[in-house]
Design a protein around this motif. Structure first.
Motif, PDB file in Angstrom:
ATOM      1  N   UNK A  58       0.859  -1.190   0.000  1.00  0.00           N
ATOM      2  CA  UNK A  58       0.000   0.000   0.000  1.00  0.00           C
ATOM      3  C   UNK A  58       0.892   1.235   0.000  1.00  0.00           C
ATOM      4  N   UNK A  59       0.356   2.323  -0.544  1.00  0.00           N
ATOM      5  CA  UNK A  59       1.020   3.620  -0.449  1.00  0.00           C
ATOM      6  C   UNK A  59       0.062   4.590   0.217  1.00  0.00           C
ATOM      7  N   UNK A  60       0.614   5.692   0.719  1.00  0.00           N
ATOM      8  CA  UNK A  60      -0.217   6.727   1.337  1.00  0.00           C
ATOM      9  C   UNK A  60      -0.776   7.626   0.232  1.00  0.00           C
ATOM     10  N   UNK A  97       0.905  11.446   0.723  1.00  0.00           N
ATOM     11  CA  UNK A  97       2.305  11.748   0.409  1.00  0.00           C
ATOM     12  C   UNK A  97       2.928  10.826  -0.642  1.00  0.00           C
ATOM     13  N   UNK A  98       2.188   9.791  -1.055  1.00  0.00           N
ATOM     14  CA  UNK A  98       2.635   8.848  -2.095  1.00  0.00           C
ATOM     15  C   UNK A  98       3.840   8.007  -1.671  1.00  0.00           C
ATOM     16  N   UNK A  99       4.072   7.872  -0.371  1.00  0.00           N
ATOM     17  CA  UNK A  99       5.161   7.038   0.138  1.00  0.00           C
ATOM     18  C   UNK A  99       4.642   5.636   0.438  1.00  0.00           C
ATOM     19  N   UNK A 100       5.531   4.654   0.314  1.00  0.00           N
ATOM     20  CA  UNK A 100       5.182   3.279   0.673  1.00  0.00           C
ATOM     21  C   UNK A 100       4.849   3.221   2.158  1.00  0.00           C
ATOM     22  N   UNK A 101       3.921   2.350   2.515  1.00  0.00           N
ATOM     23  CA  UNK A 101       3.511   2.196   3.907  1.00  0.00           C
ATOM     24  C   UNK A 101       3.957   0.848   4.464  1.00  0.00           C
ATOM     25  N   UNK A 152      -2.999  -3.493   9.685  1.00  0.00           N
ATOM     26  CA  UNK A 152      -3.157  -2.057   9.483  1.00  0.00           C
ATOM     27  C   UNK A 152      -1.909  -1.549   8.754  1.00  0.00           C
ATOM     28  N   UNK A 153      -1.953  -0.295   8.362  1.00  0.00           N
ATOM     29  CA  UNK A 153      -0.867   0.310   7.598  1.00  0.00           C
ATOM     30  C   UNK A 153      -0.493   1.629   8.232  1.00  0.00           C
ATOM     31  N   UNK A 154       0.816   1.928   8.270  1.00  0.00           N
ATOM     32  CA  UNK A 154       1.271   3.197   8.823  1.00  0.00           C
ATOM     33  C   UNK A 154       2.554   3.615   8.101  1.00  0.00           C
ATOM     34  N   UNK A 155       2.941   4.886   8.299  1.00  0.00           N
ATOM     35  CA  UNK A 155       4.181   5.371   7.713  1.00  0.00           C
ATOM     36  C   UNK A 155       5.372   4.661   8.342  1.00  0.00           C
ATOM     37  N   UNK A 156       6.417   4.472   7.545  1.00  0.00           N
ATOM     38  CA  UNK A 156       7.681   3.985   8.074  1.00  0.00           C
ATOM     39  C   UNK A 156       8.266   5.077   8.968  1.00  0.00           C
ATOM     40  N   UNK A 157       9.198   4.726   9.858  1.00  0.00           N
ATOM     41  CA  UNK A 157       9.740   5.735  10.791  1.00  0.00           C
ATOM     42  C   UNK A 157      10.239   7.010  10.114  1.00  0.00           C
ATOM     43  N   UNK A 158      10.868   6.900   8.942  1.00  0.00           N
ATOM     44  CA  UNK A 158      11.396   8.100   8.297  1.00  0.00           C
ATOM     45  C   UNK A 158      10.292   9.047   7.837  1.00  0.00           C
ATOM     46  N   UNK A 164      -1.265   0.724  -4.805  1.00  0.00           N
ATOM     47  CA  UNK A 164      -0.326   1.520  -5.608  1.00  0.00           C
ATOM     48  C   UNK A 164      -0.936   2.040  -6.898  1.00  0.00           C
ATOM     49  N   UNK A 165      -1.915   1.340  -7.450  1.00  0.00           N
ATOM     50  CA  UNK A 165      -2.570   1.804  -8.670  1.00  0.00           C
ATOM     51  C   UNK A 165      -3.348   3.087  -8.412  1.00  0.00           C
TER      52      UNK A 165
END
Length: 155
Positions: free
Chosen positions: A9-11, A14-18, A29-35, A48-49
């Motif tokens: 999944x992406x956000x 912000x279009x970042x990978x989750x 569930x899905x969340x942002x990576x620490x960075x 992602x689509x």
């Protein structure tokens, strides 16, 4: 890690990978990576689509520009977080920028750690904490053990 592959999944914001988070009861569930944890918004997971992924180097965290390198890496477990009870798993190939790729290709892992530290300091404006350098060294040793082919430029 489950034997079934969960689609990434992406956000949407912000279009970042989750990061996929699996609770002890199996709930996902899905969340942002620490960075990306200070991104200023909650993760809004979409396929992602649903939007173009804003990629970054999995080593130095720099935004990927036109040149993308792929390091084939098998899935692996990095360790257990005693605070959360979660295992840290890494799944799939790793992306690299044009600055990190030659270091990986040349088996210059110490130089890679130094580069990652320099980029971290530029991004944060403070000296890199020693525990980060130790952590990167440990993580990259695990990556090296799980490499499944030569790094190559994505077309």
């Amino acid at each position: 890690m489950s034997s079934e592959t969960t689609p990434p999944k992406i956000c949407q914001v912000c279009k970042r990978a989750l990061a996929r988070i699996e609770a002890k009861d199996g709930a996902e569930s899905w969340d942002h990576f620490p960075q990306d944890s200070l991104s200023g918004h909650k993760a809004v997971p979409v396929d992602p689509a649903g939007g173009k992924l804003r990629g970054r180097c999995d080593f130095c965290n720099a935004d990927l520009q036109e040149e993308l390198w792929i390091l084939p890496v098998a899935d692996f477990l990095a360790g257990h977080n005693p605070e959360t009870g979660r295992m840290q798993a890494y799944e799939g190939n790793w992306s690299a920028c044009s600055e990190c790729a030659p270091l990986i290709d040349g088996n210059r892992w110490s130089a890679l750690v130094r580069r990652v530290g320099q980029v971290w300091e530029e991004q944060h404006g403070i000296p890199v904490p020693p525990n980060k350098v130790t952590g990167w060294g440990h993580l990259y040793r695990l990556v090296r053990k799980n490499i499944r082919g030569a790094i190559y430029r994505a077309e």
